[in-house]
Design an enzyme around this catalytic site. Structure first.
Site, PDB file in Angstrom:
ATOM      1  N   ASP A 142     -10.263  -2.902 -19.043  1.00  0.00           N
ATOM      2  CA  ASP A 142     -10.999  -3.957 -20.344  1.00  0.00           C
ATOM      3  C   ASP A 142      -9.695  -4.360 -21.167  1.00  0.00           C
ATOM      4  O   ASP A 142      -8.927  -3.438 -21.806  1.00  0.00           O
ATOM      5  CB  ASP A 142     -11.633  -3.041 -21.232  1.00  0.00           C
ATOM      6  CG  ASP A 142     -12.058  -3.719 -22.517  1.00  0.00           C
ATOM      7  OD1 ASP A 142     -11.903  -4.945 -22.587  1.00  0.00           O
ATOM      8  OD2 ASP A 142     -13.112  -3.191 -23.228  1.00  0.00           O
ATOM      9  N   HIS A 151       1.140  -1.116   0.172  1.00  0.00           N
ATOM     10  CA  HIS A 151      -0.142   0.040   0.018  1.00  0.00           C
ATOM     11  C   HIS A 151       0.756   1.033   0.085  1.00  0.00           C
ATOM     12  O   HIS A 151       0.268   2.511  -0.429  1.00  0.00           O
ATOM     13  CB  HIS A 151      -0.969  -0.036   1.078  1.00  0.00           C
ATOM     14  CG  HIS A 151      -2.362   0.495   0.847  1.00  0.00           C
ATOM     15  ND1 HIS A 151      -2.886   1.519   0.195  1.00  0.00           N
ATOM     16  CD2 HIS A 151      -3.587  -0.050   0.996  1.00  0.00           C
ATOM     17  CE1 HIS A 151      -4.099   1.593  -0.020  1.00  0.00           C
ATOM     18  NE2 HIS A 151      -4.334   0.777   0.664  1.00  0.00           N
TER      19      HIS A 151
END
Length: 424
Positions: free
Chosen positions: A368, A159
């Site tokens: 995508d 993180h």
């Protein structure tokens, strides 16, 4: 059925150009927002039901090109010898990548129905220890292809280098490059210590406690959805009274807060506090651009909190107002203002508290690789030490706010679901 996941040997994917792997790496100082989350790992799962040609190889090649633009993610954490300060060296060493196959179709796997919940750990690469080490890659990626052609992308990251929005920007770029674009459509910005304010002290205390050695609680998984029809009714009923439209997050969180309070109230003190703690994206408050991919999230407490009875029996409008009021306090906390009425950490980490992280509009829904956007995105809600929920997850076949949670004890599961059913 028995699901067998076969993993290939891990390899390092490096940036595709030599310019991204300098002989003398540039060191970039991280912000206080990055430091607060340093060395904690998080995983996300992106389920794609549209097949593409050789998904692992396609994503691996595009990832290499994307790392030319995400220099930090291909680097390594450096701890200063003298002052212990953290920075990221843009070494171009790369990220870890694993190609995996499963012996079944995606439809055969119900990830949150026992015993398949255990399969999640096989769909992402994990760091070898509970937290990330200095020498570890900052990102681990796994592509699991199912027999039907569908695939799951598992992403685990340190993180310190990015928040959810940052990882969504990376995946969007990988998808664009996989589909033939010459470069990412968004201009990327690395961490900027001079841009970010100090991480709020209360948020720092909460994060430090969460990442500490608290005893994990065995709360059951719940894969639930607050229907859009329910959210629409709430927005229509109270929108005019709020002065601005009620958001999906506000309505869905208020429903969860009330249903959970009703479920746990009979076994607890109804007059004790029922705190709500939520993560807030601070980008628009600090002037970070659309391409800023380092950490820019703070943790905020709705204060003063209602009692369990007030949350359980109060009007939905009042809960939404509390949530909105908490959101409106975020700019002040970033400017150093203290919030009055915040309960102590012992209360914030008690069973009556609720921690909510929203993934609505982070950008994961836009990924995508050539076969369409994800059917759903999941955040791994592990055996948390606090009652936690990842809310508003992108999910194509659910007409509402999809949520994955571990926030009630087993003995309260049925009561919570019964209360939630009253809203549908």
């Amino acid at each position: 059925m028995s699901v067998i996941v076969t993993k290939s040997r891990p390899l390092l994917v490096r940036p595709s150009t030599e310019q991204s792997t300098p002989t003398t790496p540039h060191h970039i100082k991280v912000s206080s927002f990055d430091k607060a989350l340093a060395f904690s790992a998080f995983s996300s799962f992106h389920v794609f039901d549209g097949a593409i040609h050789e998904p692992a190889e396609t994503i691996k090649r595009a990832l290499s090109r994307a790392l030319d633009h995400f220099r930090l993610i291909a680097g390594r954490v450096v701890v200063g010898d003298d002052d212990g300060e953290l920075s990221i060296a843009c070494t171009g060493e790369g990220v870890e990548f694993v190609a995996t196959t499963a012996n079944c179709a995606l439809v055969d796997v119900k990830l949150f129905d026992p015993p398949f919940a255990a399969l999640l750990k096989d769909l992402a690469v994990e760091y070898p220890e509970a937290s990330c080490r200095v020498t570890d890659p900052l990102l681990l990626m796994q592509v699991t292809e199912f027999s039907c052609g569908a695939f799951v992308l598992g992403v685990t990251w340190n993180h310190v280098v990015a928040d959810g929005t940052g990882i969504a920007l990376l995946l969007r770029a990988v998808g664009e490059l996989a589909r033939g674009l010459a470069r990412p459509s968004v201009s990327l910005v690395t961490c900027a210590d001079e841009l970010m304010p100090d991480f709020p002290p209360l948020a720092a205390a909460i994060v430090k406690t969460m990442l500490g050695q608290l005893e994990p609680k065995d709360y059951p998984y719940l894969d639930i959805t607050v229907p859009m029809s329910t959210i629409g009714r709430i927005k229509a009923k109270i929108g005019d009274e709020l002065g601005a439209p009620c958001t999906v997050f506000e309505a869905a969180t208020a429903v969860l807060w009330q249903c959970r309070s009703r479920a746990i109230m009979p076994d607890g003190d109804p007059d004790s506090a029922a705190p709500l703690v939520f993560a807030a994206n601070a980008r628009r408050h600090v002037g970070a651009g659309d391409g800023y991919y380092s950490n820019c999230v703070t943790t905020h407490v709705v204060a003063p909190p209602p009692t369990i009875r007030e949350a359980a029996e109060g009007d939905m409008k009042d809960l939404v107002k509390l949530i909105r009021g908490g959101k409106e306090q975020v700019p002040g906390t970033l400017a150093g203002e203290e919030v009055e009425g915040v309960p102590g950490l012992e209360t914030l980490f008690g069973y009556s508290a609720l921690f909510v992280t929203s993934w609505r509009n982070l950008g994961f829904e836009a990924t995508d690789f050539g076969g369409g956007t994800p059917a759903r995105v999941m955040g791994h809600v592990g055996p948390r030490s606090v009652p936690a929920c990842v809310a508003c997850l992108p999910c194509r076949d659910k007409d509402g706010a999809n949520m994955l949670s571990r926030f009630v004890k087993e003995e309260h599961r049925a009561a919570f679901l019964a209360e939630l059913a009253k809203f549908t």
